[in-house]
Structures are given as structure tokens and as C-alpha cells.
Scaffold this motif. Sequence first.
Motif, PDB file in Angstrom:
ATOM      1  N   ALA A  73     -50.384 -51.258 -27.033  1.00 20.43           N
ATOM      2  CA  ALA A  73     -50.283 -50.663 -25.258  1.00 20.43           C
ATOM      3  C   ALA A  73     -52.060 -50.945 -24.763  1.00 20.43           C
ATOM      4  CB  ALA A  73     -50.801 -48.623 -25.717  1.00 20.43           C
ATOM      5  N   PRO A  74     -51.436 -51.857 -23.727  1.00 21.77           N
ATOM      6  CA  PRO A  74     -52.838 -52.387 -22.598  1.00 21.77           C
ATOM      7  C   PRO A  74     -53.115 -51.005 -22.114  1.00 21.77           C
ATOM      8  CG  PRO A  74     -50.406 -52.660 -21.539  1.00 21.77           C
ATOM      9  CD  PRO A  74     -49.910 -51.854 -23.171  1.00 21.77           C
ATOM     10  N   PRO A  75     -54.410 -50.974 -21.339  1.00 18.55           N
ATOM     11  CA  PRO A  75     -55.398 -49.857 -20.070  1.00 18.55           C
ATOM     12  C   PRO A  75     -53.989 -49.252 -19.301  1.00 18.55           C
ATOM     13  CG  PRO A  75     -56.810 -51.800 -20.882  1.00 18.55           C
ATOM     14  CD  PRO A  75     -55.361 -52.018 -21.394  1.00 18.55           C
ATOM     15  N   THR A  76     -52.666 -50.249 -18.922  1.00 15.57           N
ATOM     16  CA  THR A  76     -52.364 -49.676 -17.498  1.00 15.57           C
ATOM     17  C   THR A  76     -50.827 -49.147 -18.303  1.00 15.57           C
ATOM     18  OG1 THR A  76     -51.151 -51.935 -17.622  1.00 15.57           O
ATOM     19  CG2 THR A  76     -53.338 -51.918 -15.845  1.00 15.57           C
ATOM     20  N   ALA A  77     -50.900 -49.091 -19.729  1.00 15.95           N
ATOM     21  CA  ALA A  77     -49.976 -47.795 -20.228  1.00 15.95           C
ATOM     22  C   ALA A  77     -50.161 -47.200 -19.627  1.00 15.95           C
ATOM     23  CB  ALA A  77     -49.489 -48.029 -21.311  1.00 15.95           C
ATOM     24  N   SER A  78     -48.692 -45.770 -19.417  1.00 12.71           N
ATOM     25  CA  SER A  78     -48.109 -44.838 -19.778  1.00 12.71           C
ATOM     26  C   SER A  78     -49.178 -43.667 -20.879  1.00 12.71           C
ATOM     27  CB  SER A  78     -47.257 -44.409 -18.836  1.00 12.71           C
ATOM     28  OG  SER A  78     -47.025 -42.741 -19.517  1.00 12.71           O
ATOM     29  N   VAL A  79     -50.017 -42.980 -20.728  1.00 13.90           N
ATOM     30  CA  VAL A  79     -50.997 -42.588 -21.991  1.00 13.90           C
ATOM     31  C   VAL A  79     -48.896 -41.640 -22.298  1.00 13.90           C
ATOM     32  CG1 VAL A  79     -51.929 -40.519 -22.976  1.00 13.90           C
ATOM     33  CG2 VAL A  79     -52.841 -41.765 -21.012  1.00 13.90           C
ATOM     34  N   LEU A  80     -49.131 -40.392 -21.964  1.00 14.41           N
ATOM     35  CA  LEU A  80     -47.187 -39.912 -22.227  1.00 14.41           C
ATOM     36  C   LEU A  80     -46.362 -40.536 -22.265  1.00 14.41           C
ATOM     37  CD1 LEU A  80     -46.525 -37.035 -23.068  1.00 14.41           C
ATOM     38  CD2 LEU A  80     -46.200 -37.004 -19.899  1.00 14.41           C
ATOM     39  N   GLY A  81     -45.894 -41.856 -21.949  1.00 15.01           N
ATOM     40  CA  GLY A  81     -44.447 -42.916 -22.083  1.00 15.01           C
ATOM     41  C   GLY A  81     -45.252 -43.295 -23.227  1.00 15.01           C
ATOM     42  N   THR A  82     -46.504 -43.560 -23.446  1.00 12.12           N
ATOM     43  CA  THR A  82     -45.901 -44.423 -25.013  1.00 12.12           C
ATOM     44  C   THR A  82     -46.329 -43.743 -26.131  1.00 12.12           C
ATOM     45  OG1 THR A  82     -47.578 -46.197 -23.959  1.00 12.12           O
ATOM     46  CG2 THR A  82     -47.504 -45.821 -26.104  1.00 12.12           C
ATOM     47  N   TYR A  83     -47.105 -41.955 -26.342  1.00 14.65           N
ATOM     48  CA  TYR A  83     -46.664 -41.367 -27.015  1.00 14.65           C
ATOM     49  C   TYR A  83     -44.770 -41.148 -27.310  1.00 14.65           C
ATOM     50  CZ  TYR A  83     -51.715 -41.192 -27.745  1.00 14.65           C
ATOM     51  OH  TYR A  83     -53.705 -41.582 -28.049  1.00 14.65           O
ATOM     52  N   LEU A  84     -44.135 -40.584 -26.013  1.00 15.55           N
ATOM     53  CA  LEU A  84     -43.308 -40.410 -26.457  1.00 15.55           C
ATOM     54  C   LEU A  84     -42.624 -41.064 -27.160  1.00 15.55           C
ATOM     55  CD1 LEU A  84     -42.546 -38.163 -23.029  1.00 15.55           C
ATOM     56  CD2 LEU A  84     -42.799 -37.398 -25.130  1.00 15.55           C
ATOM     57  N   GLU A  85     -42.848 -42.402 -26.783  1.00 18.65           N
ATOM     58  CA  GLU A  85     -41.835 -43.641 -27.210  1.00 18.65           C
ATOM     59  C   GLU A  85     -42.394 -43.903 -29.082  1.00 18.65           C
ATOM     60  OE1 GLU A  85     -39.407 -45.345 -26.893  1.00 18.65           O
ATOM     61  OE2 GLU A  85     -39.162 -43.901 -24.973  1.00 18.65           O
ATOM     62  N   ARG A  86     -43.126 -42.831 -29.285  1.00 21.34           N
ATOM     63  CA  ARG A  86     -44.000 -43.016 -30.775  1.00 21.34           C
ATOM     64  C   ARG A  86     -44.761 -44.405 -30.916  1.00 21.34           C
ATOM     65  NH1 ARG A  86     -43.023 -38.335 -33.713  1.00 21.34           N
ATOM     66  NH2 ARG A  86     -43.211 -38.995 -35.192  1.00 21.34           N
ATOM     67  N   GLU A  87     -45.163 -44.991 -29.717  1.00 18.84           N
ATOM     68  CA  GLU A  87     -45.983 -46.072 -30.870  1.00 18.84           C
ATOM     69  C   GLU A  87     -47.208 -45.821 -31.563  1.00 18.84           C
ATOM     70  OE1 GLU A  87     -45.428 -48.745 -29.462  1.00 18.84           O
ATOM     71  OE2 GLU A  87     -43.626 -48.407 -28.237  1.00 18.84           O
ATOM     72  N   PRO A  88     -46.984 -46.695 -32.978  1.00 24.33           N
ATOM     73  CA  PRO A  88     -48.393 -46.472 -33.888  1.00 24.33           C
ATOM     74  C   PRO A  88     -49.216 -45.960 -32.969  1.00 24.33           C
ATOM     75  CG  PRO A  88     -47.324 -48.549 -34.041  1.00 24.33           C
ATOM     76  CD  PRO A  88     -46.818 -47.937 -32.780  1.00 24.33           C
TER      77      PRO A  88
END
Length: 122
Positions: A42-57
Motif C-alpha cells: 500500500a502506498p501512502p496515497t492508498a485509502s486506509v478503509l478501502g485497503t483493509y476492506l480488501e484484506r490486503e496482507p
Amino acid sequence: MNRILDIDTVHWHATVEPGVTFGQLNAELKKHNLRVLVPLAAPPTASVLGTYLEREPVPCSNDFVYGNEQVNDIIAVMPNGDSFTMGNIAIKGATHTHPGGPGLDFYRLFIAGQGTMGIVTS
């Protein structure tokens, strides 16, 4: 939809809107000597919620079991327009001690659901 609504320094819990980025959240958390667990790609510009909802490791937390779930409480808008609050925040005055909150783990229906059950707003 890019505001940090709350930072709980006691329970290490932040409430954010979907547009909050890892860079934005880390900058705010740094003021409290805290940091967010950032997924591997995840880059610094990625959405926190969106990334976690996608279950990124997430490093050191790659198994999503009790205590390691990154999304604990959700407010979502259902297809009919109703708002649905899930997790401990559904009970006024509750602390963030269990990701499922009281009753069923409804929030798990929205994780990795890509908006099929409703739209997550915080």
C-alpha cells in the motif's frame, strides 16, 4: 469523505472516512506517538478503509482472527438508503474491546464485499 473522525489513544483505535489515506492517518497518529499497520504494497496515497476492506496482507498480522482484524466497526449505507451501524459503536458508550461487538459479526459481510451488501461510509 476524507476526514479522521476520532483517534482513541487508549484503545489504539481510529475512526476514519473512506477517503483517508495511509499518509494522512500516519501524519495524524505521529502526533500521538502511534502509527498505523500499513499493508505490504500500500502506498501512502492508498485509502486506509478501502485497503483493509480488501484484506490486503499486513506485516506481523497476516491472519485475520480476533485481535488482528483491522476493521472492527462499520457504518454502511444499505441498498434501500438506510444506515446500518455494526460492531461496538452500535452501542452508545461501548469501548472497542471486541471487533464483533454484541451479537452477530455483521461487519464481516462487508469485508471483501466490494460494495455488494452496501456502501461503507466509516
